[in-house]
Design an enzyme around this catalytic site. Structure first.
Site, PDB file in Angstrom:
ATOM      1  CE1 TYR A   1      -6.035  -3.275   0.660  1.00 14.47           C
ATOM      2  CE2 TYR A   1      -8.154  -2.713  -0.301  1.00 14.47           C
ATOM      3  CZ  TYR A   1      -6.849  -2.390  -0.023  1.00 14.47           C
ATOM      4  OH  TYR A   1      -6.362  -1.183  -0.434  1.00 14.47           O
TER       5      TYR A   1
ATOM      6  CE  LYS B   1       9.001  -4.999   6.392  1.00 11.54           C
ATOM      7  NZ  LYS B   1      10.145  -4.086   6.140  1.00 11.54           N
TER       8      LYS B   1
ATOM      9  CG  ASP C   1      11.323  -1.785   3.722  1.00 12.60           C
ATOM     10  OD1 ASP C   1      11.411  -2.769   2.938  1.00 12.60           O
ATOM     11  OD2 ASP C   1      11.978  -1.715   4.782  1.00 12.60           O
TER      12      ASP C   1
ATOM     13  CG  ASP D   1      -4.320   0.734  -1.932  1.00  9.33           C
ATOM     14  OD1 ASP D   1      -4.864   1.282  -2.904  1.00  9.33           O
ATOM     15  OD2 ASP D   1      -4.394   1.172  -0.768  1.00  9.33           O
TER      16      ASP D   1
ATOM     17  CG  ASP E   1      -2.591   5.888  -4.722  1.00  9.96           C
ATOM     18  OD1 ASP E   1      -3.249   5.203  -5.528  1.00  9.96           O
ATOM     19  OD2 ASP E   1      -3.107   6.728  -3.956  1.00  9.96           O
TER      20      ASP E   1
END
Ligand code: IPM
Ligand code: MG
Length: 357
Positions: free
Chosen positions: A138, A189, A221, A245, A249
């Site tokens: 970000y 990851k 994942d 983020d 959601d």
């Protein structure tokens, strides 16, 4: 208790308006609350050609806590990037050092059927995502657009974490797990990204300080898959800005509706910005359709985390529970055929419950 209120765009002013009424009740009850309002996001651009006007930042700095609605809208989508509403939000997080984003996903039993997952998969769900909020891709530099050696235009961003940044958010995760069921899952990851290898090493090293917390690691994942397969395996998840983020959601849907989920973004001293995790929903703005509960629940988090008033937090949360128990539903949490109330009526019901509590 000095609160800066930043309603923002779209449904922001409506949902924040209902939370403000909750504050008024608490003030009438004798709590020393004062608040002031300022524009952010598209509203900031309209008022002062800046998604985070200097006066808004100053108000936020001077406050003990900040309540935000939401930012963004199609009207602003074509503005150059520094003027985009999202930049107002990203800048205030960064300017105020709000690095620790707490996103609880709690399923109220009354809403089990509103989740897109089977009730038995989600019933009893109570997990907390701890998302790092001021670093990662970000904010990493360099970033931008350029022409490459083959003459093609390309875009690039930089994923980036330093050890101190990882340590401070990992500690928030460990502390939160310690107060809950003692399980922390760190999501990265590390099979692909150098940033994630450092992340995993750092979190693993810190685990020595938290012998009472059971630490596990998961690739992002797989975490995305496990969240819909068996979400109750998680208690606290700690992860970076981008993965957090996305996963937050996803987790919101487990709780029935994104319209139910509050969040806290804290600095190192417990000052915080509190906001629903949903967006500005321009499609339903101004129509008395939005669910104000995530914003009202964000206020509860404010009383818990910044003002150390767990009793007030519980009173607000109890009022929300009681309106859900009584069957009040905004459109996003109603089942087909169920009667629906508007933003204002939902606010009225919470206020009534609060007054009688
Ligand atoms: C969130 C939002 C923001 C983010 C956007 C609006 C910049 O999606 O708070 O999750 O990506 O952090
Ligand atoms: Mg998001």
């Amino acid at each position: 208790m000095k609160i800066a209120i930043l309603p923002g765009d779209g449904i922001g002013p409506e949902i924040v308006g209902q939370a403000q009424r909750v504050l008024d009740v608490l003030r009438d009850d004798g709590l020393a609350i004062s608040y002031d309002t300022a524009p952010i996001g598209g509203a900031g651009c309209d008022a002062a050609q800046d998604p985070l006007p200097p006066a808004t930042l100053a108000l936020a700095r001077a406050a003990d806590a900040i309540l935000m609605g939401a930012v963004g809208g199609p009207r602003y989508d074509t503005l150059p990037r520094p003027m985009r509403p999202e930049q107002g939000l990203l800048r205030i997080r960064r300017e105020l050092g709000l690095f620790a984003n707490l996103r609880p996903a709690l399923l109220y039993p009354e809403l089990a059927a509103a989740s897109s997952l089977k009730a038995e998969v989600v019933s009893g769900l109570d997990l907390l995502i701890v998302r790092e909020l001021t670093g990662d891709i970000y904010f990493g530099q360099p970033r931008g657009r350029r022409r490459n050696a083959e003459g093609a235009d390309e875009g690039f961003d930089t994923m980036h974490y330093s050890v101190p940044e990882i340590e401070r958010i990992a500690r928030v995760g460990f502390e939160a797990a310690r107060k809950r069921s003692g399980r922390l899952c760190s999501v990265d990851k590390a099979n692909v990204l150098d940033t994630s290898i450092l992340w995993r090493e750092t979190v693993t090293r810190l685990a020595a300080d938290y012998a009472d917390v059971a630490l596990t690691h998961m690739y992002v994942d797989n975490a995305a898959m496990q969240l819909v397969k068996n979400p109750k395996q998680f208690d606290v998840i700690v992860t970076g800005n981008l993965f957090g983020d996305i996963l937050s959601d996803e987790a919101s849907m487990l709780a029935g509706s994104i319209g139910m989920l509050p969040s806290a973004s804290l600095d190192a001293n417990g000052k915080g910005l509190y906001e629903p995790i949903h967006g500005a929903a321009p499609d339903i703005a101004g129509r008395d359709l939005a669910n104000p509960l995530a914003t009202i629940l964000s206020l509860a988090m404010m009383f818990r985390h910044t003002f150390a008033h767990a009793d007030v937090a519980q009173r607000i949360e109890g009022s929300v529970r009681s309106v859900l128990r009584r069957g009040l539903r905004t459109g996003d949490i109603a089942l087909p055929g169920e009667a629906v109330v508007g933003t204002r009526a939902m606010g009225d019901a919470v206020i009534a419950a609060l007054r009688s509590s």
